[in-house]
Scaffold this motif. Structure first.
Motif, PDB file in Angstrom:
ATOM      1  N   ALA A 133       0.842  -1.209   0.000  1.00 12.33           N
ATOM      2  CA  ALA A 133       0.000   0.000   0.000  1.00 12.33           C
ATOM      3  C   ALA A 133       0.875   1.255   0.000  1.00 12.33           C
ATOM      4  O   ALA A 133       0.561   2.252  -0.678  1.00 12.33           O
ATOM      5  CB  ALA A 133      -0.935  -0.019   1.209  1.00 12.33           C
ATOM      6  N   LEU A 134       1.997   1.236   0.748  1.00 14.00           N
ATOM      7  CA  LEU A 134       2.916   2.372   0.732  1.00 14.00           C
ATOM      8  C   LEU A 134       3.522   2.567  -0.657  1.00 14.00           C
ATOM      9  O   LEU A 134       3.679   3.702  -1.128  1.00 14.00           O
ATOM     10  CB  LEU A 134       4.026   2.183   1.773  1.00 14.00           C
ATOM     11  N   PHE A 170       2.142   1.730  -3.568  1.00 11.48           N
ATOM     12  CA  PHE A 170       1.092   2.297  -4.419  1.00 11.48           C
ATOM     13  C   PHE A 170       0.844   3.775  -4.075  1.00 11.48           C
ATOM     14  O   PHE A 170       0.648   4.612  -4.960  1.00 11.48           O
ATOM     15  CB  PHE A 170      -0.213   1.502  -4.282  1.00 11.48           C
ATOM     16  N   GLY A 171       0.854   4.083  -2.791  1.00  8.60           N
ATOM     17  CA  GLY A 171       0.665   5.476  -2.370  1.00  8.60           C
ATOM     18  C   GLY A 171       1.786   6.383  -2.882  1.00  8.60           C
ATOM     19  O   GLY A 171       1.547   7.508  -3.328  1.00  8.60           O
ATOM     20  N   TRP A 172       3.040   5.879  -2.814  1.00 11.66           N
ATOM     21  CA  TRP A 172       4.181   6.663  -3.298  1.00 11.66           C
ATOM     22  C   TRP A 172       4.078   6.905  -4.808  1.00 11.66           C
ATOM     23  O   TRP A 172       4.309   8.014  -5.287  1.00 11.66           O
ATOM     24  CB  TRP A 172       5.474   5.920  -2.937  1.00 11.66           C
ATOM     25  N   ARG A 173       3.711   5.848  -5.588  1.00 12.57           N
ATOM     26  CA  ARG A 173       3.524   6.001  -7.043  1.00 12.57           C
ATOM     27  C   ARG A 173       2.393   6.991  -7.350  1.00 12.57           C
ATOM     28  O   ARG A 173       2.504   7.831  -8.253  1.00 12.57           O
ATOM     29  CB  ARG A 173       3.220   4.650  -7.690  1.00 12.57           C
ATOM     30  N   LEU A 174       1.308   6.860  -6.592  1.00 13.48           N
ATOM     31  CA  LEU A 174       0.166   7.760  -6.797  1.00 13.48           C
ATOM     32  C   LEU A 174       0.560   9.202  -6.484  1.00 13.48           C
ATOM     33  O   LEU A 174       0.196  10.128  -7.222  1.00 13.48           O
ATOM     34  CB  LEU A 174      -1.014   7.318  -5.920  1.00 13.48           C
ATOM     35  N   GLU A 175       1.348   9.416  -5.437  1.00 14.27           N
ATOM     36  CA  GLU A 175       1.794  10.754  -5.088  1.00 14.27           C
ATOM     37  C   GLU A 175       2.686  11.343  -6.174  1.00 14.27           C
ATOM     38  O   GLU A 175       2.575  12.523  -6.525  1.00 14.27           O
ATOM     39  CB  GLU A 175       2.532  10.706  -3.739  1.00 14.27           C
ATOM     40  N   ARG A 176       3.584  10.544  -6.748  1.00 11.46           N
ATOM     41  CA  ARG A 176       4.443  11.017  -7.855  1.00 11.46           C
ATOM     42  C   ARG A 176       3.601  11.421  -9.060  1.00 11.46           C
ATOM     43  O   ARG A 176       3.845  12.452  -9.696  1.00 11.46           O
ATOM     44  CB  ARG A 176       5.426   9.914  -8.269  1.00 11.46           C
ATOM     45  N   ARG A 177       2.626  10.619  -9.395  1.00  8.98           N
ATOM     46  CA  ARG A 177       1.770  10.940 -10.547  1.00  8.98           C
ATOM     47  C   ARG A 177       0.950  12.208 -10.277  1.00  8.98           C
ATOM     48  O   ARG A 177       0.765  13.032 -11.177  1.00  8.98           O
ATOM     49  CB  ARG A 177       0.857   9.768 -10.879  1.00  8.98           C
TER      50      ARG A 177
END
Length: 185
Positions: free
Chosen positions: A19-20, A22-29
């Motif tokens: 989950a971290l 995915f959250g990090w990738r989502l934050e970059r996008r």
């Protein structure tokens, strides 16, 4: 029970790490999307600024065109008036003095001097035009006056500007002057 509790804690830790990620990738996008949105807003502001400058340039060009057309119309009116005066002077009948009745006989036997040519030459015409232009030229003030406001679009006719443009760009073309290629070899 402790084995099940440890397995469940490990499974929860793995799910938390995923989950971290995915959250990090989502934050970059999302950050890239925000940056592109800021860049897009900046590009739109630059485009708006360029459009405002272009509008100002067109308004200045219109004012200069109107001023030039007024000056040209004034010159055309003066040239027409001068041409009318010149035609009047050229078409005026020449007055010849009556022959003197008491002139001596010897003076009559001499051949009469040729009458002066009353026609104007090109130089005389140019001098006349220069003198008339200087006499009718208004005295220009040292300070340039403020530009004249442009009439509203409702009072301006579209034909008038086209006619002035056509008159400006039509006319005789000077023949080419001989250059180095025409010299004798």
């Amino acid at each position: 029970m402790s084995l099940i509790a440890v397995a469940m804690n490990v499974l929860l830790a793995i799910l938390l790490i995923v989950a971290l990620g995915f959250g990090w990738r989502l934050e970059r996008r999302l950050k890239a999307l925000r940056d592109s949105h800021v860049g897009f807003a900046k590009a739109v502001a630059d485009l708006d600024h360029a459009a405002a400058r272009a509008e100002q340039g067109l308004a200045d060009l219109r004012a200069a065109t109107d001023e030039a057309s007024e000056a040209l119309a004034d010159r055309i009116e003066r040239a027409t008036a001068l041409a009318a005066k010149l035609d009047e002077r050229l078409n005026r009948p020449t007055v010849t003095p009556p022959p003197a009745a008491a002139a001596p006989v010897a003076a009559r036997k001499e051949p009469p001097e040729p009458k002066a040519d009353r026609r104007l030459k090109a130089e005389d015409f140019e001098r006349l035009l220069d003198r008339e232009a200087q006499a009718s030229r208004p005295i220009e003030p040292a300070v340039r006056p403020a530009p004249i406001s442009r009439p509203s679009a409702a009072t301006e006719t579209p034909r008038s500007r086209a006619r002035v443009d056509d008159d400006l760009f039509e006319g005789p073309v000077d023949p080419p002057r001989p250059g180095p290629s025409f010299r004798a070899r």
